[in-house]
Scaffold this motif. Structure first.
Motif, short mmCIF file in Angstrom:
data_model
loop_
_atom_site.label_atom_id
_atom_site.label_comp_id
_atom_site.label_asym_id
_atom_site.label_seq_id
_atom_site.Cartn_x
_atom_site.Cartn_y
_atom_site.Cartn_z
N LYS A 104 0.82 -1.15 -0.09
CA LYS A 104 0.28 0.11 0.08
C LYS A 104 0.79 1.13 -0.01
O LYS A 104 0.60 2.55 -0.62
N ASP A 105 2.01 1.15 0.55
CA ASP A 105 2.84 2.44 0.91
C ASP A 105 3.53 2.40 -0.62
O ASP A 105 3.57 3.76 -1.11
N ILE A 106 3.83 1.40 -1.35
CA ILE A 106 4.51 1.59 -2.66
C ILE A 106 3.39 2.20 -3.54
O ILE A 106 3.90 3.01 -4.31
N LEU A 107 2.30 1.63 -3.54
CA LEU A 107 1.16 2.29 -4.36
C LEU A 107 0.88 3.63 -4.11
O LEU A 107 0.64 4.53 -4.98
N ALA A 108 0.99 4.07 -2.93
CA ALA A 108 0.70 5.39 -2.41
C ALA A 108 2.13 6.37 -2.92
O ALA A 108 2.04 7.54 -3.21
N GLY A 109 3.24 5.61 -3.11
CA GLY A 109 4.36 6.31 -3.70
C GLY A 109 5.15 7.06 -2.55
O GLY A 109 6.25 7.64 -2.71
N LYS A 110 4.52 6.94 -1.37
CA LYS A 110 5.59 7.44 -0.08
C LYS A 110 4.98 6.89 1.22
O LYS A 110 4.12 6.45 1.41
N VAL A 111 5.80 7.10 2.28
CA VAL A 111 5.58 6.74 3.44
C VAL A 111 5.62 8.18 4.30
O VAL A 111 6.57 8.79 4.34
N VAL A 112 4.60 8.22 5.00
CA VAL A 112 4.33 9.73 6.00
C VAL A 112 4.33 9.13 7.24
O VAL A 112 3.45 8.49 7.66
N ASN A 113 5.14 9.68 8.16
CA ASN A 113 5.01 9.34 9.48
C ASN A 113 5.19 10.73 10.43
O ASN A 113 6.08 11.41 10.31
N THR A 114 3.84 10.62 11.39
CA THR A 114 3.79 11.93 12.05
C THR A 114 4.00 11.51 13.47
O THR A 114 3.31 10.28 14.07
N ALA A 115 4.53 11.87 14.34
CA ALA A 115 4.80 11.85 15.86
C ALA A 115 4.51 13.11 16.52
O ALA A 115 4.79 14.13 16.12
N THR A 116 3.75 13.09 17.73
CA THR A 116 3.40 14.00 18.18
C THR A 116 3.71 13.96 20.01
O THR A 116 3.98 12.79 20.50
N VAL A 117 3.72 14.97 20.67
CA VAL A 117 4.03 15.09 21.90
C VAL A 117 3.23 16.26 22.48
O VAL A 117 3.12 17.39 21.94
N LYS A 118 2.68 15.86 23.72
CA LYS A 118 2.25 17.11 24.49
C LYS A 118 2.44 16.74 25.98
O LYS A 118 2.69 15.54 26.22
N GLY A 119 2.09 17.87 26.84
CA GLY A 119 2.19 17.53 28.29
C GLY A 119 1.52 18.74 28.79
O GLY A 119 0.99 19.39 28.49
N GLU A 120 1.53 18.58 30.51
CA GLU A 120 1.12 19.57 31.18
C GLU A 120 2.02 20.55 32.06
O GLU A 120 3.14 19.92 32.55
N ASN A 121 2.02 21.60 32.08
CA ASN A 121 3.04 22.53 32.44
C ASN A 121 2.82 22.49 34.26
O ASN A 121 2.01 22.76 34.69
N SER A 122 4.07 22.07 34.76
CA SER A 122 3.73 21.93 36.19
C SER A 122 3.72 23.40 36.91
O SER A 122 3.38 23.62 38.06
N ALA A 123 3.98 24.39 36.34
CA ALA A 123 3.91 25.64 36.86
C ALA A 123 2.58 26.27 36.58
O ALA A 123 2.26 27.48 37.16
N GLY A 124 1.63 25.51 35.83
CA GLY A 124 0.33 26.06 35.82
C GLY A 124 0.12 26.93 34.60
O GLY A 124 -1.23 27.44 34.43
N GLY A 125 0.84 27.09 33.49
CA GLY A 125 0.60 28.07 32.79
C GLY A 125 0.44 27.27 31.44
O GLY A 125 -0.25 26.12 31.74
N ASP A 126 0.94 27.88 30.15
CA ASP A 126 0.44 27.27 28.91
C ASP A 126 0.93 26.01 28.77
O ASP A 126 2.24 25.66 29.37
#
Length: 289
Positions: A254-276
């Protein structure tokens, strides 16, 4: 009749005695063989101010900056001035915030400091902490204290003159909380892949801010690393801390037929100081032949 003015500098001994007694005398000779006149000595007694043992401590930053970052080392200079009228002995000076205390053997001691004398006590160093960063005032006040003795009594009572030590303080501005996460991905193959090829991904998650990030979630859907199976699930990263993962992916038709491999990695967390709360993502893509 002739008036003569003289001056006298009051000494510490006079202060401790409680008064200054000044006796003046004179002699004269008569002309012609007349008997010399008898001159009665003059005497005046002046009460001195009550003895005061007072030390003023001052503290200043050696190399002032507009603001200080996490783990910055701040050097303070401590000085002591005897602005009282009595010599102070065995003056012990402590800085609890920097750890220069009697308890840990790092306090400063001045054997003797006389009235009007100023001395440089020494320097102390403080390292800015994450707790300083989280302080909503963005300020850190450093106070130096001391105590000493005189070993002498008031002139009119059997009581040692106490030493009053005025604490010294210095204030610095601390940078505000700066929450930040980064996620970086690399691969050992970036082109000319075929079905069945195994790609090895290296993923690095870093807290590049100045406060701890809680409940960190690092996910990669292509690799099946989501939810409770995430690369990092409800984790914690201290400032400067990184975690690196190595994962593999097998290239499909399926990757070959699509012509490419797209890989997305994400990260998120909580500010221990209470801000953004911080978040980041990285997209890794390459063509298939």
């Amino acid at each position: 009749h002739k008036k003569i003015s003289v001056s006298f500098k009051v000494t510490e001994a006079d202060i401790l005695k409680g008064y200054v007694k000044n006796v003046s005398s004179a002699t004269a000779e008569q002309p012609d063989d007349a008997p010399d006149p008898e001159i009665k000595p003059g005497e005046v007694e002046t009460q001195t101010a009550e003895p005061k043992a007072h030390i003023t401590l001052t503290k200043r930053v050696q190399d002032p900056k507009a603001e200080y970052a996490l783990n910055a080392e701040v050097e303070f200079v401590i000085e002591a001035t005897n602005d009282g009228t009595v010599t102070v002995e065995d003056l012990v000076i402590e800085d609890e915030r920097t750890g220069n205390t009697v308890e840990n053997g790092k306090a400063f001691t001045i054997k003797k400091i006389e009235p009007g004398e100023s001395v440089t006590v020494g320097t102390v160093t403080y390292t800015v902490t994450e707790e300083d960063i989280k302080d909503p005032q963005s300020k850190m006040v450093n106070i130096v204290t001391g105590e000493g003795k005189t070993g002498v009594l008031y002139p009119d009572k059997n009581e040692e003159i106490p030493v009053i030590v005025e604490p010294g303080k210095a204030e610095i501005t601390i940078e505000k909380d700066r929450p930040s996460l980064s996620i970086i991905k690399t691969a050992d193959m970036t082109s000319d892949v075929k079905p069945g090829d195994v790609i090895t991904y290296t993923i690095t998650v870093t807290n590049n801010g100045n406060v701890t990030i809680n409940n960190v979630m690092a996910e990669d859907a292509l690799l099946g690393k989501t939810g409770t199976n995430a690369l990092i699930y409800q984790g914690t990263l201290a400032p400067g801390e990184s975690k690196t993962f190595t994962e593999t992916y097998t290239v499909t038709e399926k990757d070959i037929l699509a012509g490419k491999v797209v890989n997305t990695a994400t990260v998120k967390g909580e500010n221990s100081a209470g801000g953004d709360d911080p978040e980041d993502e990285t997209v890794f893509s390459f063509n298939c032949s």
